[in-house]
Design an enzyme around this catalytic site. Structure first.
Site, short mmCIF file in Angstrom:
data_model
loop_
_atom_site.label_atom_id
_atom_site.label_comp_id
_atom_site.label_asym_id
_atom_site.label_seq_id
_atom_site.Cartn_x
_atom_site.Cartn_y
_atom_site.Cartn_z
N CYS A 38 0.89 -1.16 0.00
CA CYS A 38 0.00 0.00 0.00
C CYS A 38 0.92 1.20 0.00
O CYS A 38 1.55 1.50 1.01
CB CYS A 38 -0.92 0.02 1.22
SG CYS A 38 -1.91 1.54 1.27
N SER A 87 -1.13 1.72 4.77
CA SER A 87 -0.82 0.35 5.18
C SER A 87 -2.00 -0.58 4.94
O SER A 87 -2.20 -1.53 5.69
CB SER A 87 -0.44 0.33 6.66
OG SER A 87 -1.49 0.88 7.43
N CYS A 88 -2.80 -0.33 3.90
CA CYS A 88 -3.94 -1.19 3.59
C CYS A 88 -3.45 -2.62 3.37
O CYS A 88 -2.43 -2.83 2.69
CB CYS A 88 -4.68 -0.69 2.36
SG CYS A 88 -5.35 0.97 2.60
FE FE Z 1 -3.30 1.94 3.02
#
Ligand code: FE
Length: 218
Positions: free
Chosen positions: A116, A120-121
């Site tokens: 990501c 921080s996906c």
């Molecule tokens: Fe993200």
């Protein structure tokens, strides 16, 4: 706790504010403010909040491993997983909500890796919380530019004739790498295969290591 009728005594120490040297951003402060307010209003108790985090923090890649092992052993499921990941994982009771899950398959010609770049996906319902390196600026910025080099740093060499695809996750889009099933696992059950599947392989920075042979011949 069976009884939730206890008084709220405004003991803010129970919500564990971070150390002073920890810099809190806007969202960090907002989270603490809202959480304390909800606890004060009695919508949930501090221990319920803690239990939720414990479940989340100790939740590893087991569900992701289950899904991949099933895909390796059940071609019809694999097809469903590749077509509509969110719908396929629902068969395992995993609710992705409104997030689209895409399973991306590693083959002899293609190696997939996820990132990501913005934040921080990560497919948390399948893999648990992301590792610190996944959230680092270093990984996020470099893997999109120099994926082969970054993969080498993880100990994963990708041959020049293999295409590397980097998938950028977003708020409503998550990826799961479907790694290559190691040779020499013919006839293995899904439960046996699960034990071989690691978090990093599902992110795409590693491959699945071949099983130890125990000196046996198959
Ligand atoms: Fe993200």
């Amino acid at each position: 706790m069976a009884d939730h009728t206890h008084e709220h005594d405004h003991d803010h120490a129970r919500t564990f504010a971070p150390d002073e040297e920890t810099k809190l951003g806007y969202y960090g402060l907002a989270e603490i403010a809202v959480r304390e307010l909800l606890i004060e209003k009695g919508l949930f108790a501090p221990e319920e909040f803690r239990m939720g985090w414990e479940r989340f923090d100790t939740n590893g890649p087991a569900m992701g491993a289950k899904v991949v092992a099933r895909a390796w052993t059940d071609p019809a499921f694999k097809e469903r997983l590749l077509r509509d990941g969110s719908a396929a994982v629902r068969e395992f009771g995993v609710d992705m909500g409104l997030i689209h899950l895409y399973a991306v398959e590693n083959t002899a010609d293609v190696h997939n890796v996820i990132v990501c770049t913005l934040c921080s996906c990560y497919p948390k319902p399948l893999l648990g919380p992301p590792p610190d390196w996944y959230k680092s600026r270093d990984y996020r910025s470099r893997v999109v530019r120099w994926p082969r080099q970054v993969l080498r740093e993880f100990g994963t060499a990708v041959a020049d004739d293999v295409q590397v695809r980097v998938h950028d996750s977003t708020a409503d889009l998550r990826y799961l790498v479907l790694p290559e099933r190691p040779a020499a696992t013919t006839g293995w059950s899904a439960a046996e295969l699960e034990g071989l599947i690691t978090r990093d392989a599902l992110i795409g920075v590693a491959r699945i290591a071949p099983p130890p042979t125990h000196g046996a011949t198959e």
